[in-house]
Design an enzyme around this catalytic site. Sequence first.
Site, short mmCIF file in Angstrom:
data_model
loop_
_atom_site.label_atom_id
_atom_site.label_comp_id
_atom_site.label_asym_id
_atom_site.label_seq_id
_atom_site.Cartn_x
_atom_site.Cartn_y
_atom_site.Cartn_z
N ASP A 62 -1.43 7.41 22.98
CA ASP A 62 -1.82 8.46 23.93
C ASP A 62 -3.34 8.61 23.93
OD1 ASP A 62 0.82 8.85 24.30
OD2 ASP A 62 0.96 10.71 23.14
N GLU A 90 0.30 14.33 14.34
CA GLU A 90 0.50 13.39 15.44
C GLU A 90 -0.79 12.63 15.74
OE1 GLU A 90 1.09 13.64 20.18
OE2 GLU A 90 2.42 14.94 19.03
N LEU A 111 -1.96 19.83 19.07
CA LEU A 111 -2.09 20.33 20.42
C LEU A 111 -1.13 19.59 21.34
CD1 LEU A 111 -4.02 22.50 21.68
CD2 LEU A 111 -4.76 20.57 23.06
P1 AFP Z 1 0.72 15.56 26.65
O1 AFP Z 1 0.49 16.14 25.28
O2 AFP Z 1 0.23 14.16 26.81
O3 AFP Z 1 0.29 16.49 27.75
O4 AFP Z 1 2.31 15.40 26.81
C1 AFP Z 1 3.04 16.60 26.82
C2 AFP Z 1 4.46 16.21 26.46
O5 AFP Z 1 4.48 15.51 25.25
C3 AFP Z 1 5.35 17.44 26.40
O6 AFP Z 1 4.67 18.60 26.05
C4 AFP Z 1 5.93 17.53 27.80
O7 AFP Z 1 7.22 18.10 27.83
C5 AFP Z 1 5.99 16.07 28.23
O8 AFP Z 1 4.98 15.38 27.49
C6 AFP Z 1 5.71 15.90 29.70
O9 AFP Z 1 5.90 14.53 29.95
P2 AFP Z 1 5.71 13.98 31.45
O10 AFP Z 1 4.25 14.10 31.75
O11 AFP Z 1 6.20 12.54 31.37
O12 AFP Z 1 6.56 14.83 32.36
#
Ligand code: AFP
Length: 324
Positions: A62, A90, A111
């Site tokens: 990520d 993480e 976060l």
């Molecule tokens: P980020 O930390 O990259 O914003 O991802 C957030 C997450 O891990 C979780 O909090 C959400 O439910 C999910 O990803 C959203 O995933 P999509 O962007 O694939 O819908």
Amino acid sequence: MRSGTRQTINSYFGSLAFDEDGKSVILALCGAAIEISALAAQTGLTTEALGDTTGAQNSDGDQQKQLDVLADEIVSRALGATALGAYFSEERDDAVIFSQKGMLSLSCDPLDGSSNIDTNLTIGTIFSLFRHSEAGIAGKQLPHGREQIAAGFFAYGPQTSLLISCGDSVVAFGLDQDGLFRQLDWQIAIPAQTAEFAINASNARHWMPPVKRYIEQCVAGIDGARKKNFNMRWAGSLVADAWRIFRRGGVFLYPEDSRSGYEHGRLRLIYEAYAIAFLVEQAGGLASDGRQMILDIAPEQLHQRTPLVFGSKDEINHLLSNYR
Ligand code: AFP
């Protein structure tokens, strides 16, 4: 009741029969959360745009955001002053070992939801506290969901708040103007039934048949097999969707799908799913990967992903019947 008279988390812990070292870890996390919340609130004002990527990637590939890295540093610094044995983040490839004698480990997504920082959406910090059977284990072996003695998440939204369970029900706290987390007057139990689902519907063509069938029936509403209408929400931030489900029920689905890299879904077992599952079970709900309860999944790799469906018990059982 005026907020100043609501019980603080310190006073809640004063009367709670729980691991004293564990209490100190959770109180240290509360201090870290106040710092992270303040940083998120100042993004673009007194701090540079913390939603920008650092150019680096974390272990899962990520894109790391500035606030991801800062949040991890704030948490690690706060934990270093406690009796914790090991810290699994993480944002770090490997465990941070604080003490060979520590009997406790903490896993944390410092976060979660960072892609939402510059869209002013609720983001958060997710954590699980594990107690090991003997000293010297912390950091040397992967923590198992059933070793959790506490779990929770901070949400940085209109209110900075904490949802936590130390193994005996789930309680909620809100950050008061005096800088103290005070208990919210809220008996937390996830209603067994719901008419609200949360899923990223743009992935529909990639879903496996059980999920496809379940969502199609929800969308068919009163004209379909379920004979009732459903509503949909998708915050794109796990803590935001989870908080809503604890507040009014619902089901959340991030299943595996046919996209490359999503064979086991998107969310992480040790940093996200274990904590949510611990809370959900304490609140009378269910959390599964579609085949087994999340808390029963034995960890194989520190950063492994898992499909995750959780929420209202009767609705999750209906969904799981599609997998059988
Ligand atoms: P980020 O930390 O990259 O914003 O991802 C957030 C997450 O891990 C979780 O909090 C959400 O439910 C999910 O990803 C959203 O995933 P999509 O962007 O694939 O819908």
